[in-house]
Design an enzyme around this catalytic site. Structure first.
Site, PDB file in Angstrom:
ATOM      1  N   SER A 119       6.514   6.691  -3.780  1.00 51.44           N
ATOM      2  CA  SER A 119       6.698   6.126  -5.172  1.00 51.44           C
ATOM      3  C   SER A 119       7.542   7.723  -5.446  1.00 51.44           C
ATOM      4  CB  SER A 119       5.291   6.333  -5.895  1.00 51.44           C
ATOM      5  OG  SER A 119       5.803   6.105  -7.259  1.00 51.44           O
ATOM      6  N   TYR A 143      -3.256   5.714  -9.722  1.00 52.30           N
ATOM      7  CA  TYR A 143      -2.134   5.656  -9.305  1.00 52.30           C
ATOM      8  C   TYR A 143      -1.874   6.549  -8.680  1.00 52.30           C
ATOM      9  CZ  TYR A 143       2.399   2.856  -7.811  1.00 52.30           C
ATOM     10  OH  TYR A 143       3.581   2.682  -7.427  1.00 52.30           O
TER      11      TYR A 143
HETATM   12  P1  NDP Z   1       5.277  -6.494  -5.751  1.00 56.93           P
HETATM   13  O1  NDP Z   1       4.044  -6.904  -6.906  1.00 56.93           O
HETATM   14  O2  NDP Z   1       6.194  -6.709  -6.523  1.00 56.93           O
HETATM   15  O3  NDP Z   1       4.395  -7.087  -4.808  1.00 56.93           O
HETATM   16  C1  NDP Z   1       3.725  -6.257  -3.783  1.00 56.93           C
HETATM   17  C2  NDP Z   1       3.433  -7.265  -2.665  1.00 56.93           C
HETATM   18  O4  NDP Z   1       2.435  -6.233  -1.912  1.00 56.93           O
HETATM   19  C3  NDP Z   1       3.210  -8.027  -2.859  1.00 56.93           C
HETATM   20  O5  NDP Z   1       3.973  -9.082  -1.408  1.00 56.93           O
HETATM   21  C4  NDP Z   1       1.535  -8.786  -2.852  1.00 56.93           C
HETATM   22  O6  NDP Z   1       1.028  -9.119  -1.779  1.00 56.93           O
HETATM   23  C5  NDP Z   1       1.539  -7.749  -1.933  1.00 56.93           C
HETATM   24  N1  NDP Z   1      -0.391  -7.054  -1.491  1.00 56.93           N
HETATM   25  C6  NDP Z   1      -0.421  -6.317  -2.769  1.00 56.93           C
HETATM   26  N2  NDP Z   1      -1.774  -6.330  -2.054  1.00 56.93           N
HETATM   27  C7  NDP Z   1      -2.423  -5.938  -0.875  1.00 56.93           C
HETATM   28  C8  NDP Z   1      -3.612  -5.955  -0.828  1.00 56.93           C
HETATM   29  N3  NDP Z   1      -4.298  -6.256  -0.929  1.00 56.93           N
HETATM   30  N4  NDP Z   1      -2.965  -7.067   1.047  1.00 56.93           N
HETATM   31  C9  NDP Z   1      -2.005  -7.356   1.486  1.00 56.93           C
HETATM   32  N5  NDP Z   1      -1.204  -7.645   0.909  1.00 56.93           N
HETATM   33  C10 NDP Z   1      -0.842  -6.945  -0.685  1.00 56.93           C
HETATM   34  O7  NDP Z   1       5.251  -4.748  -5.876  1.00 56.93           O
HETATM   35  P2  NDP Z   1       6.635  -4.200  -5.382  1.00 56.93           P
HETATM   36  O8  NDP Z   1       7.677  -5.029  -4.728  1.00 56.93           O
HETATM   37  O9  NDP Z   1       7.012  -3.707  -7.240  1.00 56.93           O
HETATM   38  O10 NDP Z   1       6.509  -2.709  -5.514  1.00 56.93           O
HETATM   39  C11 NDP Z   1       5.830  -2.574  -3.590  1.00 56.93           C
HETATM   40  C12 NDP Z   1       5.822  -1.489  -3.374  1.00 56.93           C
HETATM   41  O11 NDP Z   1       6.663  -0.624  -4.297  1.00 56.93           O
HETATM   42  C13 NDP Z   1       4.252  -0.941  -4.605  1.00 56.93           C
HETATM   43  O12 NDP Z   1       3.848  -0.275  -2.255  1.00 56.93           O
HETATM   44  C14 NDP Z   1       4.570  -0.316  -4.631  1.00 56.93           C
HETATM   45  O13 NDP Z   1       3.412   1.040  -5.006  1.00 56.93           O
HETATM   46  C15 NDP Z   1       5.947   0.464  -4.753  1.00 56.93           C
HETATM   47  N6  NDP Z   1       6.480   1.087  -6.187  1.00 56.93           N
HETATM   48  C16 NDP Z   1       7.163   0.145  -6.864  1.00 56.93           C
HETATM   49  C17 NDP Z   1       7.721   0.353  -7.709  1.00 56.93           C
HETATM   50  C18 NDP Z   1       8.098  -0.159  -9.001  1.00 56.93           C
HETATM   51  O14 NDP Z   1       8.669   0.153 -10.097  1.00 56.93           O
HETATM   52  N7  NDP Z   1       7.894  -1.952  -8.548  1.00 56.93           N
HETATM   53  C19 NDP Z   1       8.393   1.958  -7.867  1.00 56.93           C
HETATM   54  C20 NDP Z   1       7.620   2.811  -6.952  1.00 56.93           C
HETATM   55  C21 NDP Z   1       7.189   2.042  -5.831  1.00 56.93           C
HETATM   56  P3  NDP Z   1      -0.361 -10.373  -2.745  1.00 56.93           P
HETATM   57  O15 NDP Z   1      -0.699 -10.025  -4.181  1.00 56.93           O
HETATM   58  O16 NDP Z   1      -0.115 -11.943  -2.934  1.00 56.93           O
HETATM   59  O17 NDP Z   1      -1.258 -10.064  -1.596  1.00 56.93           O
END
Ligand code: NDP
Length: 265
Positions: A148, A161
């Site tokens: 990020s 975070y």
């Molecule tokens: P979403 O919430 O849209 O998707 C997150 C994904 O991670 C889901 O598939 C979720 O599935 C999975 N996930 C969450 N917790 C767990 C867990 N404990 N075990 C396994 N899977 C898990 O997030 P984004 O796509 O927006 O974000 C993806 C990555 O990008 C993250 O690391 C985030 O920090 C990073 N990021 C995002 C930004 C943004 O603005 N969106 C900006 C900068 C970085 P489920 O809950 O079903 O397990």
């Protein structure tokens, strides 16, 4: 390089994408498959990853959807063993699973601190530790961590975070050097706000806390970028596909910003 060459740049490679049920991880999994890779995917929601696996197979690639909570080291070990047994050694690991959370630092809940560390940092340690020996053994590998801009700059109310995402970049840099002579590159992609369900949650949280409408809250996030927009998940996926290719073998230990120019180091 012809477009055909680019389309097939990852043919014969096997990838694992964590958090691939929606958002950025889903886009990455589909883009890796479009570039020719077979793609294993994981998250806690079996229905979501099964749908992504179907979409990958529709693109003519193999896929395996294995539910796993990446904060649980036992589940991670079992998940990686199953994928390695059924799919083969993993060439490309994308540590994407993560989630956000915010609180003022005064009276910061300890469980929020631990939750942010577990899902955003410890998970990257567990999954990489399980996968990287196979990469070192075959002397080829790509670890791509979805970090990020919070890996590089601080902001108020997101101490946990931010600390976790700084940790991801630190781990990226250390492993890049440790595996530099073994054909394994380790990089981070550092997005600004991306238009995903996670950002929808952030918008809802800002709206609830401030009384702004959701449109106003979204506009506030858009203004954090000089380009005045949210990044699309496909933009993160395109960089991931590039970093996974042979052409990117000299790039390691980097934190590549995709944020419309907000952070320039
Ligand atoms: P979403 O919430 O849209 O998707 C997150 C994904 O991670 C889901 O598939 C979720 O599935 C999975 N996930 C969450 N917790 C767990 C867990 N404990 N075990 C396994 N899977 C898990 O997030 P984004 O796509 O927006 O974000 C993806 C990555 O990008 C993250 O690391 C985030 O920090 C990073 N990021 C995002 C930004 C943004 O603005 N969106 C900006 C900068 C970085 P489920 O809950 O079903 O397990």
């Amino acid at each position: 390089m012809t477009p055909q060459h680019i389309d097939n740049a990852l043919t014969g490679r096997r990838a694992l994408v964590t958090g691939a049920g929606r958002g950025i991880g889903r886009s990455i999994a589909l883009a890796l498959a479009a570039a020719g890779a077979d793609v294993a995917i994981t998250s806690r929601s079996p229905n979501e990853i099964e749908q992504v696996a179907v979409a990958i197979r529709e693109r003519g690639r193999s896929s395996l959807a294995v539910p796993c909570d990446v904060t649980d080291v036992t589940q991670v070990t079992t998940m990686v063993e199953r994928i390695t047994d059924e799919f083969g050694l993993i060439d490309i690991l994308v540590n994407n699973a993560g989630s956000g959370g915010s609180h003022k630092f005064i009276n910061h809940p300890d469980d929020l601190w631990h939750q942010m560390m577990d899902v955003n940092l410890n998970s990257v340690y567990y999954v990489t530790k399980a996968v990287v020996p196979g990469m070192a053994e075959q002397r080829w590998g790509r670890v791509i961590n979805i970090a990020s801009v919070a890996s590089k700059v601080g902001a108020k109310y997101v101490a946990a975070y931010t600390a976790a995402k700084h940790g991801v970049l630190g781990l990226t840099r250390a492993l890049a050097v440790e595996f530099a002579t073994q054909g394994v590159t380790v990089n981070a992609i550092c997005p600004g706000y991306v238009d995903t369900p996670m950002t929808d949650d952030t918008i809802a949280r800002i709206s609830a806390l401030t009384g702004m409408s959701e449109d106003e809250a979204r506009a506030t996030l858009e203004k954090t970028s000089p380009q005045r927009r949210l990044i699309e998940a496909d933009e993160i996926a395109a960089m991931t596909v590039f970093l996974a290719q042979d052409a990117a073998r000299g790039i390691t230990g980097q934190g590549i910003n995709i944020d419309g120019g907000a952070v320039m180091f």
